[in-house]
Design a protein around this motif. Structure first.
Motif, PDB file in Angstrom:
ATOM      1  N   LEU A 170       0.771  -1.191  -0.053  1.00 57.06           N
ATOM      2  CA  LEU A 170      -0.026   0.015  -0.088  1.00 57.06           C
ATOM      3  C   LEU A 170       0.956   1.289   0.040  1.00 57.06           C
ATOM      4  N   ARG A 171       1.909   1.406   0.800  1.00 56.91           N
ATOM      5  CA  ARG A 171       3.066   2.260   0.842  1.00 56.91           C
ATOM      6  C   ARG A 171       3.642   2.722  -0.333  1.00 56.91           C
ATOM      7  N   GLN A 172       3.837   1.626  -1.210  1.00 61.08           N
ATOM      8  CA  GLN A 172       4.418   1.532  -2.496  1.00 61.08           C
ATOM      9  C   GLN A 172       3.391   2.263  -3.481  1.00 61.08           C
ATOM     10  N   ARG A 173       2.332   1.831  -3.444  1.00 67.13           N
ATOM     11  CA  ARG A 173       1.102   2.208  -4.182  1.00 67.13           C
ATOM     12  C   ARG A 173       1.048   3.920  -3.938  1.00 67.13           C
ATOM     13  N   GLU A 174       1.106   4.140  -2.752  1.00 66.89           N
ATOM     14  CA  GLU A 174       0.705   5.523  -2.460  1.00 66.89           C
ATOM     15  C   GLU A 174       2.145   6.356  -3.145  1.00 66.89           C
ATOM     16  N   ALA A 175       3.048   6.074  -2.929  1.00 67.35           N
ATOM     17  CA  ALA A 175       4.318   6.782  -3.570  1.00 67.35           C
ATOM     18  C   ALA A 175       4.212   7.048  -5.154  1.00 67.35           C
ATOM     19  N   LYS A 176       3.663   5.973  -5.576  1.00 66.24           N
ATOM     20  CA  LYS A 176       3.450   5.841  -7.271  1.00 66.24           C
ATOM     21  C   LYS A 176       2.411   6.909  -7.603  1.00 66.24           C
ATOM     22  N   TRP A 177       1.260   6.754  -6.912  1.00 69.65           N
ATOM     23  CA  TRP A 177       0.043   7.707  -6.978  1.00 69.65           C
ATOM     24  C   TRP A 177       0.333   9.287  -6.790  1.00 69.65           C
ATOM     25  N   LEU A 178       1.369   9.412  -5.793  1.00 67.18           N
ATOM     26  CA  LEU A 178       1.688  10.817  -5.381  1.00 67.18           C
ATOM     27  C   LEU A 178       2.645  11.248  -6.738  1.00 67.18           C
ATOM     28  N   ASP A 179       3.473  10.516  -7.108  1.00 71.41           N
ATOM     29  CA  ASP A 179       4.357  10.890  -8.446  1.00 71.41           C
ATOM     30  C   ASP A 179       3.304  11.181  -9.625  1.00 71.41           C
ATOM     31  N   MET A 180       2.190  10.186  -9.668  1.00 73.69           N
ATOM     32  CA  MET A 180       1.377  10.523 -10.932  1.00 73.69           C
ATOM     33  C   MET A 180       0.767  11.931 -10.756  1.00 73.69           C
ATOM     34  N   LEU A 181       0.237  12.170  -9.428  1.00 73.05           N
ATOM     35  CA  LEU A 181      -0.342  13.372  -9.225  1.00 73.05           C
ATOM     36  C   LEU A 181       0.153  14.601  -9.647  1.00 73.05           C
ATOM     37  N   ASN A 182       1.421  14.349  -9.024  1.00 69.60           N
ATOM     38  CA  ASN A 182       2.468  15.596  -9.310  1.00 69.60           C
ATOM     39  C   ASN A 182       2.765  15.881 -10.742  1.00 69.60           C
ATOM     40  N   ASN A 183       2.527  14.807 -11.617  1.00 66.18           N
ATOM     41  CA  ASN A 183       3.162  15.039 -13.139  1.00 66.18           C
ATOM     42  C   ASN A 183       1.776  14.452 -13.805  1.00 66.18           C
ATOM     43  N   TRP A 184       0.565  14.946 -13.672  1.00 69.76           N
ATOM     44  CA  TRP A 184      -0.662  14.324 -14.067  1.00 69.76           C
ATOM     45  C   TRP A 184      -0.569  14.542 -15.713  1.00 69.76           C
ATOM     46  N   ASP A 185      -0.391  15.562 -16.331  1.00 67.95           N
ATOM     47  CA  ASP A 185      -0.421  15.845 -17.731  1.00 67.95           C
ATOM     48  C   ASP A 185       0.454  14.798 -18.393  1.00 67.95           C
ATOM     49  N   LYS A 186       1.635  14.561 -17.872  1.00 68.06           N
ATOM     50  CA  LYS A 186       2.768  13.799 -18.440  1.00 68.06           C
ATOM     51  C   LYS A 186       2.191  12.373 -18.613  1.00 68.06           C
ATOM     52  N   TRP A 187       1.707  11.854 -17.398  1.00 67.32           N
ATOM     53  CA  TRP A 187       1.276  10.560 -17.430  1.00 67.32           C
ATOM     54  C   TRP A 187      -0.060  10.137 -18.204  1.00 67.32           C
ATOM     55  N   MET A 188      -0.947  11.156 -18.210  1.00 60.05           N
ATOM     56  CA  MET A 188      -1.997  11.019 -19.089  1.00 60.05           C
ATOM     57  C   MET A 188      -1.515  11.094 -20.446  1.00 60.05           C
ATOM     58  N   ALA A 189      -0.611  11.711 -20.861  1.00 60.13           N
ATOM     59  CA  ALA A 189       0.013  11.715 -22.547  1.00 60.13           C
ATOM     60  C   ALA A 189       0.711  10.697 -22.709  1.00 60.13           C
ATOM     61  N   LYS A 190       1.369  10.033 -21.931  1.00 60.75           N
ATOM     62  CA  LYS A 190       2.647   9.110 -22.074  1.00 60.75           C
ATOM     63  C   LYS A 190       2.420   7.895 -21.558  1.00 60.75           C
ATOM     64  N   ARG A 191       1.869   7.787 -20.391  1.00 62.39           N
ATOM     65  CA  ARG A 191       1.728   6.650 -19.821  1.00 62.39           C
ATOM     66  C   ARG A 191       0.074   6.322 -19.226  1.00 62.39           C
TER      67      ARG A 191
END
Length: 476
Positions: free
Chosen positions: A76-97
């Motif tokens: 769960l902690r690993q997933r939280e860290a990954k989601w925090l990264d996604m939320l901080n770089n939302w446009d890049k994740w939506m466009a490329k990943r």
């Protein structure tokens, strides 16, 4: 076909009962069929019952270990860290990943970040930033008495077993009233439909009123456009789509429903209009919503198809429902085995129903409608199939996605470092003949206060992202 009349509700007795949240279906009981009447009786009841981790004090949606998958804390902690990264770089994740993001939504969004993630996925975050002050403006207005009266009567019917909504006039019901009233002012031509209340309530369990309002706007306008308009034409069209897809997924269930002339609107209206929020166990509701807000309405179709296939997809099951009434009763009491989180999510992901399938059947349904009933009265906006389509239709700016810190936790190490820097500066100034700080000031720099217990673990010091946002997380 159920009779549809002008207005924002079904007029058939069956649908009216399911949508209006009747006392029989939603009243609190003590487990022996005795209804709780007054608020004082209710308070006694809630004080005697233990609240589960989602806030439920009883009822069918209360948390059950049997219906949930246990995730190890480290995962769960690993997933939280990954989601925090996604939320901080939302446009890049939506466009490329985006595919990776979709997989993470299918695994389940961490509870501590679910509210923030839902707001980003739905596009509610962007809407809020682009219309600053809009909710406050709507909230300050009185509202149309016609809708206000109906909303007030519906408040106590929404999740009466949840601690947030259990008290009449409590903060949960107040916020629910604010959100629903604001929507009627935002869309006066649409007004209020009773199936919007559970949608808004689910959002309020995870975010503040303003965010829940914009989440509701996005669901009503992008994910399920036309569902809550007068006549309910959109939900009827989607009922026909569901029935057509069922023929491919489970021919046996399709033949049975057709034989007994069970129109889809009789059994799927509450499922679809409430996005299964009043049907499934709560852990399953959350997983369905994680995928629904990422991938769009196809997830709702898949859940409906899985339920119909599991409940009516074999000869053994059909032996118990030889008529229309028996079939309806069976679909009202879905077997708990088919609603459990692990089983349901696997079935949803394995079902081959795509956006293209839905759009193809939608065009065919509209064509049949026009041939048999004439033009559609409700001209709803085009449906957006998930977060990526919403973002592509209305590209946000970096500023719209930015997270503005409101809570800053200062590290004791940083305090000590600042103190040492200031001490060196004072010493240098003293050598240069400049006026030095008072002895007490220097002592304060040299002897920083003891760090609080929460900050002793240096591993937490760099993780201030989850504490420095306006997104108001629902913490574990």
């Amino acid at each position: 076909m159920a009779k549809i009349e002008p207005g924002n509700g079904l007029k058939s007795a069956e649908s009216r009962k399911s949508l209006r949240g009747t006392t029989e279906s939603l009243a609190l009981t003590d487990g022996e069929g005795n209804l709780f009447g007054s608020d004082s009786e209710l308070n006694v009841y809630t004080s005697e019952r233990q609240t589960d981790k989602y806030g439920f004090i009883g009822g069918a949606q209360q948390y059950s270990e049997q219906s949930a998958e246990n995730i190890p804390p480290e995962v769960l902690r690993q997933r939280e860290a990954k989601w925090l990264d996604m939320l901080n770089n939302w446009d890049k994740w939506m466009a490329k990943r985006h595919k990776k993001m979709k997989l993470r939504c299918q695994k389940g969004i961490p509870p501590s970040l679910r509210g923030r993630a839902w707001l980003y996925l739905s596009g509610g975050k962007v809407k809020r930033e682009q219309h600053k002050g809009k909710f406050e403006e709507l909230d300050s207005q009185a509202g149309d008495p016609k809708w206000v009266d109906v909303i007030e009567r519906d408040l106590h019917r929404q999740f009466p077993f949840h601690e947030m909504f259990v008290a009449r006039g409590g903060h949960g019901q107040q916020d629910l009233y604010r959100v629903l009233k604001a929507y009627t002012l935002h869309r006066p031509e649409e007004g209020y439909c009773q199936a919007q209340a559970p949608i808004a309530a689910v959002l309020l369990m995870h975010m503040p009123a303003e965010d829940a309002f914009w989440g509701l706007v996005q669901i009503c306008e992008k994910y399920l456009p036309g569902y809550y308009s007068a006549g309910l034409e959109a939900i009827q069209l989607d009922g026909e789509i569901l029935f057509t897809l069922l023929k491919r997924v489970s021919p046996l269930a399709h033949r049975h429903l057709k034989k007994h002339k069970l129109d889809p609107i009789l059994y799927m209206t509450e499922w679809f209009m409430c996005a299964f929020s009043r049907t499934l166990p709560w852990v399953s509701v959350l997983r369905v919503w994680d995928m629904f807000l990422c991938e769009g309405v196809k997830i709702i179709f898949r859940v409906g198809l899985v339920v119909l296939k599991c409940m009516l997809g074999s000869q053994d099951k059909l032996k118990t429902c030889q008529g229309q009434y028996e079939t309806m009763e069976l679909l009202k009491t879905i077997d708990t085995r088919y609603m459990q989180e692990g089983f349901l999510v696997r079935e949803i992901l394995e079902l081959p129903v795509s956006e293209l399938d839905i759009e193809k059947e939608h065009l065919a349904s509209v064509r049949r409608w026009k041939e048999t009933r004439g033009e559609l009265h409700c001209k709803s906006l085009p449906r957006m199939h998930g977060a990526k389509a919403i973002m592509a239709a209305e590209p946000p700016s970096r500023q719209d996605l930015r997270q503005n810190p409101t809570i800053i936790v200062e590290s004791p190490l940083a305090t000590k470092s600042n103190g040492e820097d200031k001490e060196r500066k004072n010493t240098k100034e003293q050598k240069n003949g400049k006026k030095n700080s008072s002895p007490t000031q220097v002592a304060a720099y040299l002897e920083p206060s003891e760090p609080s217990p929460l900050l002793k673990d240096t591993a937490l010091l760099g993780s201030n992202q989850s504490l420095s946002s306006t997104e108001y997380d629902t913490y574990l």
